[in-house]
Design an enzyme around this catalytic site. Structure first.
Site, short mmCIF file in Angstrom:
data_model
loop_
_atom_site.label_atom_id
_atom_site.label_comp_id
_atom_site.label_asym_id
_atom_site.label_seq_id
_atom_site.Cartn_x
_atom_site.Cartn_y
_atom_site.Cartn_z
N LYS A 95 0.98 -1.08 0.26
CA LYS A 95 0.04 0.01 0.04
C LYS A 95 0.93 1.36 -0.14
O LYS A 95 0.44 2.21 -0.62
CB LYS A 95 -0.87 -0.04 1.15
CG LYS A 95 -2.03 -1.12 1.33
CD LYS A 95 -2.98 -0.81 0.22
CE LYS A 95 -4.01 -1.97 0.30
NZ LYS A 95 -4.19 -3.06 1.02
N GLU A 117 -10.18 5.83 2.58
CA GLU A 117 -10.82 4.58 3.19
C GLU A 117 -9.87 3.59 3.67
O GLU A 117 -8.93 3.51 3.01
CB GLU A 117 -11.95 3.93 1.93
CG GLU A 117 -11.42 3.10 1.12
CD GLU A 117 -10.29 3.80 0.30
OE1 GLU A 117 -10.20 4.92 0.17
OE2 GLU A 117 -9.48 2.97 -0.37
N SER A 384 1.88 -9.72 -0.86
CA SER A 384 1.66 -8.40 -0.82
C SER A 384 1.63 -7.77 0.62
O SER A 384 1.74 -6.59 0.53
CB SER A 384 -0.11 -8.25 -1.25
OG SER A 384 -0.91 -9.20 -0.59
C1 LIG Z 1 -5.25 -4.27 0.77
C2 LIG Z 1 -4.37 -5.43 0.89
C3 LIG Z 1 -4.82 -6.39 -0.23
C4 LIG Z 1 -5.96 -6.30 -1.35
O1 LIG Z 1 -5.95 -5.10 -2.05
P1 LIG Z 1 -5.60 -5.00 -3.60
O2 LIG Z 1 -5.96 -3.68 -3.98
O3 LIG Z 1 -6.19 -5.95 -4.07
O4 LIG Z 1 -4.08 -5.09 -3.77
C5 LIG Z 1 -3.89 -7.40 -0.62
N1 LIG Z 1 -2.88 -7.59 0.29
C6 LIG Z 1 -2.75 -6.92 1.16
C7 LIG Z 1 -1.38 -7.40 2.22
C8 LIG Z 1 -3.56 -5.59 1.75
O5 LIG Z 1 -3.07 -4.89 2.62
#
Ligand SMILES: *Cc1c(COP(=O)(O)O)cnc(C)c1O
Length: 402
Positions: A95, A117, A384
């Site tokens: 993020k 948000e 992610s």
């Molecule tokens: C917010 C988040 C997601 C989902 O958001 P995307 O916009 O689909 O990437 C996925 N993994 C993590 C660790 C997140 O914090």
């Protein structure tokens, strides 16, 4: 207006095939226009791009590592499995790549306040962090159900000097927080920039967020060539709104030899309300300002959603993913809460990496893919985020299973 095949396929107008667009009240049109103009000029301004790269390095901790999972690969006995370690970024997920970029845009527009948000709280924390670094005032909208599930992130945001605004409408999760943030923006748009957290929302947000997240895929592409002298056979990423997936897919989308798989939340079952598999079973509709696949009933009412992970339980998805689905460039699938939990434990025990519950969906699917492939193939997972934020939730779930 929905499901209209005549929607112009107009590059530069914010359409991806028939998806995307700008379905917003009049009060936001000028702000979105300003944002679009500013973004376009910033992306061709070397001093902006240098500053963005410096922030990504010094604040975000980039580049993130490409990591070969030796023990997991041996255990599965198929393709080589690699991780792109977005979990190692400052604040624990991908993020921050987007919030640093948008905070710089905010400064460029001369605005002094940001709102956002948040679902899992990761985007809220990343926004609060960027706001603190640049001295911006910050308010984050969060559903009270997510506030309960992610109390640590709520505390982190407050510690960083951000106001957390509880949202009590609807299911009290991400969709409701988006509604409130958009509503607030209409009354504060003069001096406030809305840092939208995924590749969703009205044009130009899906493009802006994809571009700021594309640093993931650009790095991964170069790192893969360095490590293996070729690109991966399959890239797997989880999809909530779709920003981490778009970030790793986009820079390799023209590389036809690279297959791509987006993994949505299969939740408890595929019954309505039990999952958040928007691309798998949704239909085109307008949500939060753009035309995309949406989970909705026959009257167009947005469906309730469920996922073990707060970051994936969103009934919409980015318009570009809808386009990639329809063109067949990317395959979309889903995995269940239980599969994600099993994958989380497996990765923790084989590699010493505790993934976020969201990312664990990608790990689960990647394990299935790798098992079917020969040992000369390569599967790349976009990891992610890290699982620290989920440890309370994980502890409760594992305790219930015992
Ligand atoms: C917010 C988040 C997601 C989902 O958001 P995307 O916009 O689909 O990437 C996925 N993994 C993590 C660790 C997140 O914090």
């Amino acid at each position: 207006m929905t499901d209209n095949n005549d929607t112009p396929d107009a590059s530069g107008e914010g359409y991806f095939g028939r998806f995307g667009g700008q379905f917003v009240p009049e009060t936001l049109v000028a702000a979105l226009q300003q944002l679009d103009t500013e973004f376009t000029s910033a992306m061709s301004d070397d001093s902006f791009l240098d500053e963005l790269a410096r922030c990504n390095r010094e604040i975000g901790g980039r580049p993130s590592e490409l990591y070969f999972c030796k023990r997991l690969t041996e255990q599965i006995g198929g393709a080589k499995i690699y991780l792109k370690r977005e979990d190692m970024n400052h604040t624990g997920a991908h993020k921050i790549n987007n919030t640093l970029g948008q905070a710089l845009l905010c400064l460029r527009m001369g605005k002094k306040r940001v709102i956002a948000e948040t679902g899992a709280g990761q985007h809220g924390v990343a926004t609060a962090t960027a706001a603190a670094v640049f001295g911006l005032e910050c308010a984050v909208y969060m559903g009270t159900e997510d506030i309960r599930r992610q109390s640590l992130n709520v505390f982190r945001m407050k510690l960083l000097g951000t106001e957390v605004v509880p949202v009590t409408s609807g299911q009290r999760t991400l969709k409701d927080a988006c509604n409130e943030a958009l509503r607030e923006w209409m009354s504060s748009v003069e001096g406030t920039h809305y840092i939208l957290g995924s590749v969703t929302g009205p044009h130009p947000f899906p493009t802006i967020v994809r571009e700021f997240q594309s640093v993931i895929g650009r790095e991964a592409r170069a790192q893969m060539l360095e490590a293996e002298n070729r690109l991966p056979d399959v890239i797997v990423a989880c999809v909530g709104g779709g920003s981490n997936a778009a970030g790793i897919f986009a820079p390799m989308i023209e590389d036809a030899e690279v297959a791509m798989v987006g993994v949505e939340a299969g939740g408890r079952s595929m019954s309505p309300g039990d999952h958040a598999a928007t691309l798998c079973v949704g239909s085109p509709g307008v949500l939060h300002g753009s035309l995309s696949y949406v989970l909705q009933d026959e009257d167009g009412q947005t469906a309730d959603v469920h996922s073990i992970s707060a970051g994936l339980d969103y009934p919409g998805v980015g318009p570009e993913h809808s386009y990639w689905k329809d063109t067949g460039r990317v395959q979309y699938t889903n995995c269940t809460d239980d599969e994600a939990m099993d994958a989380l434990v497996t990765l923790s025990r084989t590699e010493g990496v505790i993934p976020a519950l969201e990312s664990s969906h990608a790990v689960a699917e990647a394990i299935k893919q790798a098992a079917k492939l020969d040992s000369d193939k390569i599967v790349l997972i976009n990891l992610s985020g890290r699982g620290d934020k989920d440890c309370n939730e994980i502890q409760e779930i594992l305790a219930r299973k015992e």
